[in-house]
Enzyme design. Structure first.
Site, PDB file in Angstrom:
ATOM      1  N   LYS A   1      -2.514   1.290 -10.944  1.00  0.00           N
ATOM      2  CA  LYS A   1      -3.702   0.852 -10.217  1.00  0.00           C
ATOM      3  C   LYS A   1      -4.737   0.294 -11.186  1.00  0.00           C
ATOM      4  O   LYS A   1      -4.712   0.619 -12.378  1.00  0.00           O
ATOM      5  CB  LYS A   1      -4.323   2.050  -9.470  1.00  0.00           C
TER       6      LYS A   1
ATOM      7  N   ARG B   1       5.303   7.981   0.604  1.00  0.00           N
ATOM      8  CA  ARG B   1       6.416   7.997   1.568  1.00  0.00           C
ATOM      9  C   ARG B   1       7.683   8.538   0.923  1.00  0.00           C
ATOM     10  O   ARG B   1       8.527   9.107   1.595  1.00  0.00           O
ATOM     11  CB  ARG B   1       6.598   6.584   2.127  1.00  0.00           C
TER      12      ARG B   1
END
Length: 496
Positions: free
Chosen positions: A273, A347
């Site tokens: 990020k 996920r």
């Protein structure tokens, strides 16, 4: 915050609180006080342009004619509309106004308050809940906090509210449970990581919650290749935390399982990020925090239900051993996943945690909570979390619980038409699709790991677990979103 019910008068030298409805119509207690003050209360309300809107406050300091240090008039809004949410908002506004004011105690007089949307005892209990939640702060690392910024208000007394104490007995556990979740989310990542998250939850066993923990070797033996792939770049080993509350003494089977994403810090991994704002990624375990808090709430109030809460706990770090974009991992279900973006890690954690939960407990209902996608914040901002479900009934139950508690949900679609967006040329599925429908394809991914016949809901709470500004019942920072939602869902569906 200490809450006292059944008082008959306020303590001299402390704050006194009365009410007024829309158009500044004073309650019975407010009218009596106004008479004692020679009309000063009505004059002050008029001067302040106070109109009695819900949670609006007018204030008099050291008024002559009473021994109160200050008098607050708080609006209840339109007659017949003041419900539980309004009184929680009122309690929050009261706490925000007085918390660092120098006042140590406030007495709230419900005398002569009528035409509400709920009875007075419930109104008083929800005011206490709102005040208690709003007064929660996380100051443990601030060693040089100025005196004027330190909380002084330590007690709220409720007068003329009938059996409010009985109503409070149901709500008070939520204060501790929400605070527990907020603490987990607020702690920095050098303090809370998978192992220490587990240790913070172990004392829940003293409340009757059965604790089980899977370490890395046990998860490897179970075949959790997706979850372990996320964790392999971190020096902090992963954990799967299992918490079971049985308030039925074995009479009910485990029908409902909550699963929380617990990425205790998310750098994005090799798909790293941007540096700006990365510090916020300590709250990427907000789903796990909500599940742990909800389990504590159920135990504290001795809920007549059997529920399991599972937290998939990992740290997503870049490292020489970290997972790479393009890697293919095999999940516990046997399905293979091409990892396109290592920053779509939640996920990968959830799919193995959900598979394990279904194999172990064979539940009828699975609800997962995760700070999963930034796309959800783009869609809904910070007012609603998103809900995806394969069951209209389950979605309706959760949305209803959200309305009742203020943890609001907005339903999004699922459908096979979205599956082509996450088809992989090399594996059964890839972990991200294009930018289009980013939150939906994330839910579609998780849905592929839900067994046939299981009613499932995925709650994307990315925009709700952390607030940059104070809200009605929280200071800026961790909100504790999801704790009350899950608690109310259990009450409505398993204890009704």
């Amino acid at each position: 915050m200490r809450i006292e019910f059944g008082v008959t008068s306020h303590t001299p030298g402390t704050a006194l609180v009365v009410f007024a409805a829309k158009d500044a119509v004073l309650s019975g207690a407010a009218q009596t006080l106004d008479a004692a003050l020679g009309g000063a209360l009505a004059n002050a309300v008029k001067t302040a342009r106070f109109e009695g809107d819900a949670a609006q406050i007018a204030e008099l300091l050291a008024p002559s004619g009473t021994d109160a240090s200050r008098v607050l008039v708080i609006g209840t809004g339109k007659p017949g509309h003041a419900d539980a949410a309004v009184f929680e908002r009122i309690g929050g506004a009261l706490a925000a106004r007085l918390l660092t004011s120098g006042e140590t105690k406030a007495t709230v007089d419900f005398g002569g308050l009528s035409d509400l949307a709920l009875d007075t005892p419930k109104a008083a209990a929800h005011l206490a809940l709102g005040a208690s939640l709003r007064a929660w702060r996380f100051d443990k690392y601030r060693t040089k906090l100025p005196e004027k910024q330190k909380p002084t208000l330590g007690e709220i007394a409720i007068a003329n509210a009938g059996s409010a104490g009985q109503e409070w007995a149901r709500l008070e556990p939520l204060v501790e449970a929400v605070g527990f979740a907020r603490s987990l989310v607020s702690e920095p990542a050098n303090v809370i990581y998978p192992e220490s998250f587990v240790e913070r939850c172990r004392p829940l066993a003293d409340l009757g919650i059965k604790i089980e923990v899977l370490d890395e070797s046990e998860m490897r033996a179970a075949g959790m290749g997706a979850l372990l792939g996320v964790a392999q770049g971190s020096a902090k080993p992963p954990r799967l935390l299992v918490m079971e509350w049985d308030g039925t003494n074995g009479k009910a089977k485990t029908s409902t399982v909550f699963v929380g994403k617990g990425v205790t810090f998310d750098t994005g991994g090799i798909s790293i990020k941007p540096a700006a704002g990365m510090e916020d990624m300590k709250w990427d375990m907000g789903g796990a925090g909500a599940v742990a808090g909800a389990m504590k709430a159920l135990a504290l109030r001795r809920a007549k239900a059997r529920v399991v809460g599972i937290c998939g706990l990992v740290e997503n770090m870049p490292d020489g051993n970290a997972q790479r974009p393009g890697d293919v991992v095999t999940t516990m279900s046997g399905q293979t996943v091409e990892v396109i973006n290592t920053d779509a890690e939640g996920r990968l954690v959830l799919c193995d945690a959900i598979t394990w939960a279904q194999k172990r407990f064979n539940p009828e209902v699975v609800v997962d909570l995760a700070t999963l996608t930034g796309a959800m914040i783009i869609s809904l901002g910070h007012e609603y979390a998103g809900i995806f479900s394969n069951s209209d009934e389950l979605a309706k139950q959760l949305v209803s619980a959200g309305i009742a508690t203020g943890d609001k949900l907005w339903r999004f679609p699922l459908g096979s038409a979205y599956d082509k967006l996450i088809d992989s040329p090399i594996a059964d599925i890839k972990n991200v699709g294009p930018r289009d429908a980013g939150s939906i394809t994330a839910a579609q991914f998780i849905g592929r790991f839900v067994n046939d016949g299981v009613r499932w809901a995925h709650l994307d709470i990315a925009g709700m677990v952390w607030a940059s500004k104070p809200g009605n019942t929280w200071e800026k920072g961790a909100t504790g979103y999801g704790v009350r939602l899950l608690d109310r869902f259990v009450e409505d569906t398993l204890e009704a």
